[in-house]
Design a protein around this motif. Sequence first.
Motif, PDB file in Angstrom:
ATOM      1  N   UNK A   1       0.818  -1.214   0.000  1.00  0.00           N
ATOM      2  CA  UNK A   1       0.000   0.000   0.000  1.00  0.00           C
ATOM      3  C   UNK A   1       0.853   1.268   0.000  1.00  0.00           C
ATOM      4  N   UNK A   2       1.827   1.355   0.871  1.00  0.00           N
ATOM      5  CA  UNK A   2       2.621   2.576   0.969  1.00  0.00           C
ATOM      6  C   UNK A   2       3.473   2.789  -0.277  1.00  0.00           C
ATOM      7  N   UNK A   3       3.982   1.712  -0.860  1.00  0.00           N
ATOM      8  CA  UNK A   3       4.724   1.846  -2.123  1.00  0.00           C
ATOM      9  C   UNK A   3       3.813   2.379  -3.220  1.00  0.00           C
ATOM     10  N   UNK A   4       2.593   1.869  -3.247  1.00  0.00           N
ATOM     11  CA  UNK A   4       1.633   2.326  -4.251  1.00  0.00           C
ATOM     12  C   UNK A   4       1.294   3.799  -4.045  1.00  0.00           C
ATOM     13  N   UNK A   5       1.085   4.197  -2.797  1.00  0.00           N
ATOM     14  CA  UNK A   5       0.766   5.591  -2.515  1.00  0.00           C
ATOM     15  C   UNK A   5       1.899   6.519  -2.958  1.00  0.00           C
ATOM     16  N   UNK A   6       3.130   6.112  -2.698  1.00  0.00           N
ATOM     17  CA  UNK A   6       4.267   6.940  -3.105  1.00  0.00           C
ATOM     18  C   UNK A   6       4.314   7.072  -4.625  1.00  0.00           C
ATOM     19  N   UNK A   7       4.082   5.954  -5.323  1.00  0.00           N
ATOM     20  CA  UNK A   7       4.092   5.992  -6.789  1.00  0.00           C
ATOM     21  C   UNK A   7       2.936   6.831  -7.326  1.00  0.00           C
ATOM     22  N   UNK A   8       1.766   6.735  -6.685  1.00  0.00           N
ATOM     23  CA  UNK A   8       0.603   7.493  -7.143  1.00  0.00           C
ATOM     24  C   UNK A   8       0.811   8.990  -6.943  1.00  0.00           C
ATOM     25  N   UNK A   9       1.337   9.367  -5.801  1.00  0.00           N
ATOM     26  CA  UNK A   9       1.586  10.786  -5.547  1.00  0.00           C
ATOM     27  C   UNK A   9       2.609  11.341  -6.529  1.00  0.00           C
ATOM     28  N   UNK A  10       3.661  10.559  -6.793  1.00  0.00           N
ATOM     29  CA  UNK A  10       4.693  11.005  -7.734  1.00  0.00           C
ATOM     30  C   UNK A  10       4.116  11.159  -9.141  1.00  0.00           C
TER      31      UNK A  10
ATOM     32  N   UNK B   1       0.018  18.543  -4.224  1.00  0.00           N
ATOM     33  CA  UNK B   1       1.166  17.743  -4.640  1.00  0.00           C
ATOM     34  C   UNK B   1       2.101  18.476  -5.592  1.00  0.00           C
ATOM     35  N   UNK B   2       1.642  19.552  -6.220  1.00  0.00           N
ATOM     36  CA  UNK B   2       2.462  20.243  -7.208  1.00  0.00           C
ATOM     37  C   UNK B   2       2.121  19.799  -8.610  1.00  0.00           C
ATOM     38  N   UNK B   3       2.910  20.255  -9.558  1.00  0.00           N
ATOM     39  CA  UNK B   3       2.607  20.015 -10.968  1.00  0.00           C
ATOM     40  C   UNK B   3       1.792  21.158 -11.531  1.00  0.00           C
ATOM     41  N   UNK B   4       0.683  21.470 -10.882  1.00  0.00           N
ATOM     42  CA  UNK B   4      -0.088  22.689 -11.124  1.00  0.00           C
ATOM     43  C   UNK B   4      -0.594  23.166  -9.762  1.00  0.00           C
ATOM     44  N   UNK B   5      -1.063  24.404  -9.722  1.00  0.00           N
ATOM     45  CA  UNK B   5      -1.534  24.955  -8.449  1.00  0.00           C
ATOM     46  C   UNK B   5      -2.785  24.252  -7.956  1.00  0.00           C
ATOM     47  N   UNK B   6      -3.562  23.662  -8.875  1.00  0.00           N
ATOM     48  CA  UNK B   6      -4.848  23.087  -8.484  1.00  0.00           C
ATOM     49  C   UNK B   6      -4.763  21.623  -8.070  1.00  0.00           C
ATOM     50  N   UNK B   7      -3.732  20.904  -8.439  1.00  0.00           N
ATOM     51  CA  UNK B   7      -3.697  19.467  -8.168  1.00  0.00           C
ATOM     52  C   UNK B   7      -3.725  19.199  -6.666  1.00  0.00           C
ATOM     53  N   UNK B   8      -4.672  18.347  -6.279  1.00  0.00           N
ATOM     54  CA  UNK B   8      -4.923  18.097  -4.863  1.00  0.00           C
ATOM     55  C   UNK B   8      -5.222  16.621  -4.653  1.00  0.00           C
ATOM     56  N   UNK B   9      -4.646  16.065  -3.596  1.00  0.00           N
ATOM     57  CA  UNK B   9      -4.972  14.696  -3.191  1.00  0.00           C
ATOM     58  C   UNK B   9      -5.540  14.737  -1.779  1.00  0.00           C
TER      59      UNK B   9
END
Length: 318
Positions: free
Chosen positions: A79-88, A120-128
């Motif tokens: 799970x934590x590996x997946x979360x890190x990959x998803x956030x990236x 998360x960054x990338x754009x100002x609006x991206x939000x998790x």
Amino acid sequence: MPSFGKAGIAAKAARTPRLTKPITSELGGVSPTIVVPGRWSAADLRFQAEHIATQRLHNCGFNCIAAQVVIVSAQWPQKQEFYAALRAAFAAAPDRAAWYPGCDARVAGARQAHPNFDAVGGTAQRTMLWGLDLADGAESAFGTEYFGPVLGIAELPGTGLEFLNAAVDVANDRLHGTLGANLIVDPRTQRRLGIQLRECIARLRYGTIGINAWTGVGYLTARATWGAFPGHTLEDIQSGRGVVHNSLLLHRPERTVVYGPFRPLPRSILTGTLSITPKPPWFVTNRTAATTGRRLTEFAARPRWAALPAIFASALRG
């Protein structure tokens, strides 16, 4: 409140619509992506993280079928590996302008309702939005279509069939709308679940279901039906009524199920599944998607063998 707004509310409560002619409609909703736990390689984690980022960030999230809530097993060892990959993947996806009116206000509303939001960054609006509680009847992320680059993550207990049954139940009962649902499952787990997986898919009350393929692929397929799962009323319209596309003219269809490979080429060959490209052309990270799309459109207008090498060459460079 304007008078026509009050009149509309009153007419809905009394079930007396001003227009009695039947109308079909396709509306959005809160689309889920169910991640069935399995044993994934590092490459699998990265690929499926890009896959889910695509489901949300394609067209900057301004799609009626954009995934909004990812459902994950709380007991999944990876799970934590997946979360890190998803956030990236969510942060690193190519920039797309937030062009649709009201996006900033909707993102601000999501962040205000979730003070621990992750920009998360990338754009100002991206939000998790991490740690959404599927048992919380007041959770706005399950009833509000954000229509923008906001992705929620929720967990359920259990593994295997126990988790999958619970995920189907909350997708049916807790999330607003029935336009489309995504399910990601690796080949080994898919074989192990067998007919039980098909029974879970049959229980999902959604108009299009994507198994290892974004439901947007169903929208792009003319033969497939497109619309909400049957049964919405005018008083609770959710994702609408009726279907479009359906070029085979099937009578009173219930849903379309789209299947795709869990792994891309060439890794898909090792598990005996068919995939024609290293990265699907609809992925937001595909570098040649525009060129491939143009060539496919030209081929659809004028099919000819001589055009195929250029199409494959573009697709393989993606």
